[in-house]
Scaffold this active site. Structure first.
Site, PDB file in Angstrom:
ATOM      1  N   PHE A 151      -5.576  -6.253   5.393  1.00  0.00           N
ATOM      2  CA  PHE A 151      -4.412  -6.329   6.298  1.00  0.00           C
ATOM      3  C   PHE A 151      -3.233  -7.059   5.692  1.00  0.00           C
ATOM      4  O   PHE A 151      -2.109  -6.933   6.159  1.00  0.00           O
ATOM      5  CB  PHE A 151      -4.835  -6.974   7.629  1.00  0.00           C
ATOM      6  CG  PHE A 151      -4.938  -8.477   7.623  1.00  0.00           C
ATOM      7  CD1 PHE A 151      -6.056  -9.116   7.113  1.00  0.00           C
ATOM      8  CD2 PHE A 151      -3.918  -9.261   8.142  1.00  0.00           C
ATOM      9  CE1 PHE A 151      -6.151 -10.509   7.117  1.00  0.00           C
ATOM     10  CE2 PHE A 151      -4.000 -10.648   8.156  1.00  0.00           C
ATOM     11  CZ  PHE A 151      -5.124 -11.274   7.635  1.00  0.00           C
ATOM     12  N   LYS A 152      -3.480  -7.814   4.631  1.00  0.00           N
ATOM     13  CA  LYS A 152      -2.394  -8.587   4.008  1.00  0.00           C
ATOM     14  C   LYS A 152      -1.275  -7.682   3.513  1.00  0.00           C
ATOM     15  O   LYS A 152      -0.127  -8.096   3.442  1.00  0.00           O
ATOM     16  CB  LYS A 152      -2.934  -9.400   2.837  1.00  0.00           C
ATOM     17  CG  LYS A 152      -4.125 -10.263   3.150  1.00  0.00           C
ATOM     18  CD  LYS A 152      -3.756 -11.488   3.930  1.00  0.00           C
ATOM     19  CE  LYS A 152      -4.994 -12.281   4.272  1.00  0.00           C
ATOM     20  NZ  LYS A 152      -4.712 -13.543   4.919  1.00  0.00           N
TER      21      LYS A 152
END
Ligand SMILES: Cc1ncc(COP(=O)(O)O)c(C=O)c1O
Ligand SMILES: N[C@@H](CCOP(=O)(O)O)C(=O)O
Length: 468
Positions: free
Chosen positions: A112-113
């Site tokens: 998700f970064k």
């Protein structure tokens, strides 16, 4: 919109200056003076927007010193089907038991970064060109921030990345993703210690004001406000994807380590997004679960932080928790300063008296997950839905199932893809994790990394020499 520090000691700053700054000069974290409010009319107008359009609507409320046409151009270049694999950017999956998974890991590094980091890369490039400045990023990773940052910043003008990771503690895939990069502006430093040791060094470098000014030090961790604000967007998108009308309420379950992800959810809720509850899911490193259950916040030292099979959450000192506590104590910077003095002194603090507000006013609830839980969850989901989730997402699903109320819609945030944690997937399913195209042979590439003890002086000397 101006930005202040959680410790009350910073003159208000513009957005662009805030994102280059990293930690505030008083050691606190930047937050807007107040949260912009989003009403029903705006929600109705935003419901069918594309991801890039929605990101523009949300982020322009915070990035008020960036001309709107420029911001729009940055966001249109960032949130594309080419980068995230589909026009939807963050599709949802519905599970047999009614839970929804919000896919956030389809970017270049499978976590998700990428959702915020791709934006940060383009934003830094834009702001630095405008100001005619250079930025040397000093960051800490437990496995995913590092690769997302390096992929977002590699080859970019006027940016160098010095990324610290815990020596030997990331998965084989995570190590290979970072250490195989050969770009001249990317520097990998493995620290003999854990993520918290790496983050302590980041903060020590940030608090060395002379060094910070001389070497133009910035950060890409969620210390950086731009990371958090970009993460706010997918709570809105996830809400729209999981509901059919703005009359509905949704809860989000968030696998948590450094508290950046769920802090973005807290901000979306404060802005008026109809979020019922924010469910914090930890692994065996359950300092946050303890706080949300008892009101006592007692971060542990490295010796008492476990090495687990959801390694990216092997964190005991969650940076962004300070942003939430600032809101919890009525945005009183002096109070936060005193609380973190107690944390730094090893005593922690007790806010049990505020637990009713934590739950009722801010909607927080929590749970934790163990190795056995995540194996069982991975197996059960594979059997019921034919869906393979990574170990961190499994922690979230385990906790969501445990705390779910009758009729509650819960969106579980997917924080990484299973290919990054192949050993545990093999242990759970006795077969290999699905591997997206483009990663074959990653682990066989030559790697480049420098190993140091957890010593801020050594890291500063390395940075000095690299920039000489
Ligand atoms: C895969 C994964 N899941 C969950 C987390 C926890 O997110 P946060 O630190 O924003 O709480 C991280 C990193 O921190 C991560 O890399
Ligand atoms: N899990 C993270 C830890 C750092 O979190 P951040 O959101 O503050 O950058 C990682 O993968 O490095």
């Amino acid at each position: 919109m101006k930005y202040i520090s959680t410790r009350g000691g910073m003159a208000p700053l513009e957005f662009s200056d805030t994102i280059l700054m990293g930690l505030a000069p008083d050691g606190g974290l930047a937050l807007p003076e107040s949260y912009p409010q989003v009403g029903r009319k705006q929600l109705d107008a935003w419901r069918n927007l594309s991801y890039a359009e929605l990101a523009f609507e949300v982020i322009r409320l915070f990035a008020t010193d960036i001309p709107e046409a420029d911001l729009k151009d940055i966001l249109d270049r960032t949130y594309t089907a080419e980068v995230y694999g589909s026009a939807d950017i963050t599709p949802v999956k519905r599970l047999q038991d009614g839970l929804t998974i919000l896919e956030l890991s389809n970017g270049p590094t499978l976590a998700f970064k990428d959702m915020a980091m791709q934006f940060l890369g383009n934003l830094f490039e834009y702001v630095l060109a405008k100001k005619g400045e250079q930025l040397n990023i000093v960051g800490a990773t437990s496995g995913d921030t590092g690769s997302a940052a390096e992929y977002a910043m590699r080859g970019k003008q006027n940016i160098n990345v010095f990324m610290m990771s815990p020596d030997g503690l990331m998965s084989t895939f995570q190590r290979a993703q970072m250490y195989s990069l050969q770009d001249a502006n990317i520097h990998n430093i493995a620290i003999k210690g854990m993520f918290d040791d790496c983050q302590d060094i980041v903060k020590a470098v940030q608090n060395d004001h002379a060094f910070k000014a001389q070497y133009k030090i910035g950060t890409v961790n969620s210390i950086n406000w731009a990371r958090v604000v970009a993460q706010v967007v997918y709570y809105f998108k996830g809400y729209f994807n999981a509901t059919s009308s703005n009359d509905e309420k949704v809860s989000f379950c968030v696998p948590s380590g450094n508290f950046g992800n769920v802090c973005a959810g807290h901000i979306a809720r404060q802005m008026g997004l109809p979020i019922e509850r924010l469910i914090v899911a930890t692994n065996e490193n359950d300092v946050l679960d303890e706080f949300f259950k008892t009101g006592r916040y007692a971060p542990r030292g490295t010796a008492n932080t476990y090495v687990t099979s959801s390694p990216s959450m092997d964190i005991s000192k969650a940076s962004n928790f300070e942003r939430f506590v600032f809101d919890l104590v009525g945005r009183d910077g002096n109070k936060v300063k005193a609380l973190w003095a107690a944390v730094d002194g090893g005593q922690g603090f007790d806010l049990a008296a505020l637990l009713p507000a934590v739950r009722e006013r801010f909607g927080f609830v929590s749970g934790s997950s163990s190795h056995a839980d995540r194996l069982a969850t991975i197996r059960a989901l594979d059997a019921s839905d034919g869906v393979v989730v990574d170990t961190h997402t499994a922690d979230g699903i385990k906790v969501a199932r445990e705390v779910r109320l009758p009729g509650e819609t819960i969106v579980c945030l997917e924080t990484a893809l299973p290919a990054k944690f192949a050993d545990t997937i093999r242990e759970a399913l006795q077969r290999e994790a699905p591997r997206p195209a483009g990663f074959d042979g990653l682990e066989d590439l030559p790697q480049r990394v420098t190993v140091f003890d957890a010593d801020v002086g050594k890291v500063q000397a390395y940075i000095r020499q690299a920039l000489a």
